[in-house]
Write a protein that holds these residues in place. Structure first.
Motif, PDB file in Angstrom:
ATOM      1  N   ARG A  91      -3.459 -97.153 -63.667  1.00 59.20           N
ATOM      2  CA  ARG A  91      -4.163 -97.202 -62.379  1.00 59.20           C
ATOM      3  C   ARG A  91      -4.503 -95.800 -61.921  1.00 59.20           C
ATOM      4  O   ARG A  91      -3.677 -94.902 -61.936  1.00 59.20           O
ATOM      5  CB  ARG A  91      -3.304 -97.861 -61.314  1.00 59.20           C
ATOM      6  CG  ARG A  91      -3.024 -99.312 -61.558  1.00 59.20           C
ATOM      7  CD  ARG A  91      -2.268 -99.871 -60.388  1.00 59.20           C
ATOM      8  NE  ARG A  91      -1.853-101.235 -60.651  1.00 59.20           N
ATOM      9  CZ  ARG A  91      -1.334-102.012 -59.743  1.00 59.20           C
ATOM     10  NH1 ARG A  91      -1.145-101.574 -58.510  1.00 59.20           N
ATOM     11  NH2 ARG A  91      -0.982-103.233 -60.040  1.00 59.20           N
ATOM     12  N   THR A  92      -5.727 -95.619 -61.467  1.00 53.57           N
ATOM     13  CA  THR A  92      -6.176 -94.329 -60.974  1.00 53.57           C
ATOM     14  C   THR A  92      -5.568 -94.056 -59.604  1.00 53.57           C
ATOM     15  O   THR A  92      -5.553 -94.924 -58.742  1.00 53.57           O
ATOM     16  CB  THR A  92      -7.717 -94.300 -60.877  1.00 53.57           C
ATOM     17  OG1 THR A  92      -8.245 -94.543 -62.187  1.00 53.57           O
ATOM     18  CG2 THR A  92      -8.225 -92.972 -60.376  1.00 53.57           C
ATOM     19  N   ILE A  93      -5.074 -92.847 -59.409  1.00 57.32           N
ATOM     20  CA  ILE A  93      -4.516 -92.418 -58.129  1.00 57.32           C
ATOM     21  C   ILE A  93      -5.626 -91.735 -57.338  1.00 57.32           C
ATOM     22  O   ILE A  93      -6.289 -90.835 -57.841  1.00 57.32           O
ATOM     23  CB  ILE A  93      -3.336 -91.444 -58.326  1.00 57.32           C
ATOM     24  CG1 ILE A  93      -2.257 -92.051 -59.219  1.00 57.32           C
ATOM     25  CG2 ILE A  93      -2.775 -90.990 -56.987  1.00 57.32           C
ATOM     26  CD1 ILE A  93      -1.624 -93.309 -58.688  1.00 57.32           C
TER      27      ILE A  93
ATOM     28  N   LEU B 136       6.607 -97.733 -56.335  1.00 62.77           N
ATOM     29  CA  LEU B 136       5.437 -97.718 -57.207  1.00 62.77           C
ATOM     30  C   LEU B 136       4.183 -98.082 -56.436  1.00 62.77           C
ATOM     31  O   LEU B 136       3.104 -97.536 -56.696  1.00 62.77           O
ATOM     32  CB  LEU B 136       5.647 -98.670 -58.390  1.00 62.77           C
ATOM     33  CG  LEU B 136       4.705 -98.528 -59.566  1.00 62.77           C
ATOM     34  CD1 LEU B 136       4.622 -97.088 -60.061  1.00 62.77           C
ATOM     35  CD2 LEU B 136       5.133 -99.448 -60.694  1.00 62.77           C
ATOM     36  N   SER B 137       4.293 -98.963 -55.447  1.00 67.07           N
ATOM     37  CA  SER B 137       3.110 -99.314 -54.654  1.00 67.07           C
ATOM     38  C   SER B 137       2.625 -98.109 -53.840  1.00 67.07           C
ATOM     39  O   SER B 137       1.420 -97.945 -53.653  1.00 67.07           O
ATOM     40  CB  SER B 137       3.382-100.510 -53.744  1.00 67.07           C
ATOM     41  OG  SER B 137       4.374-100.205 -52.794  1.00 67.07           O
ATOM     42  N   GLU B 138       3.543 -97.250 -53.376  1.00 65.92           N
ATOM     43  CA  GLU B 138       3.129 -96.025 -52.680  1.00 65.92           C
ATOM     44  C   GLU B 138       2.383 -95.091 -53.635  1.00 65.92           C
ATOM     45  O   GLU B 138       1.403 -94.457 -53.251  1.00 65.92           O
ATOM     46  CB  GLU B 138       4.333 -95.288 -52.102  1.00 65.92           C
ATOM     47  CG  GLU B 138       4.887 -95.880 -50.842  1.00 65.92           C
ATOM     48  CD  GLU B 138       6.036 -95.050 -50.318  1.00 65.92           C
ATOM     49  OE1 GLU B 138       5.805 -94.238 -49.398  1.00 65.92           O
ATOM     50  OE2 GLU B 138       7.168 -95.211 -50.836  1.00 65.92           O
ATOM     51  N   VAL B 139       2.869 -95.012 -54.854  1.00 62.75           N
ATOM     52  CA  VAL B 139       2.193 -94.177 -55.854  1.00 62.75           C
ATOM     53  C   VAL B 139       0.791 -94.707 -56.109  1.00 62.75           C
ATOM     54  O   VAL B 139      -0.183 -93.960 -56.122  1.00 62.75           O
ATOM     55  CB  VAL B 139       3.005 -94.127 -57.170  1.00 62.75           C
ATOM     56  CG1 VAL B 139       2.216 -93.418 -58.268  1.00 62.75           C
ATOM     57  CG2 VAL B 139       4.345 -93.442 -56.951  1.00 62.75           C
TER      58      VAL B 139
END
Length: 84
Positions: A49-51, A18-21
């Motif tokens: 959270r915005t990617i 999830l942190s990579e995402v």
């Protein structure tokens, strides 16, 4: 995945954290369904959270265009009932 290779992008299939995402520049979620709403859908927000910058990126746009072209050439047309 064949389309990604055909468009000469590097394909890597693996589990991601999830942190990579959350820290990704651009993420594309491929949603393949048997209904009429499949296609390739961009991921611009996960867990609120915005990617990246929150915009659909150039990789996703190119793959969406390639998928659209592919379905236009080889897909079965869906009737438009609004046209008479």
């Amino acid at each position: 995945m064949d389309l990604v290779v055909k468009e000469q992008f590097i394909l890597e299939e693996r589990r991601i954290s999830l942190s990579e995402v959350h820290t990704a520049d651009e993420a594309a979620l491929q949603i393949w369904t048997t209904g009429t709403m499949g296609e390739l859908s961009p991921v611009v927000k996960v867990d609120g959270r915005t990617i990246g910058n929150g915009e659909v990126g150039p990789v996703t746009r190119k793959l969406q265009a390639a998928y659209k072209k592919l379905t236009e050439q080889s897909g079965i047309p869906i009737p438009n009932y609004l046209e008479t």
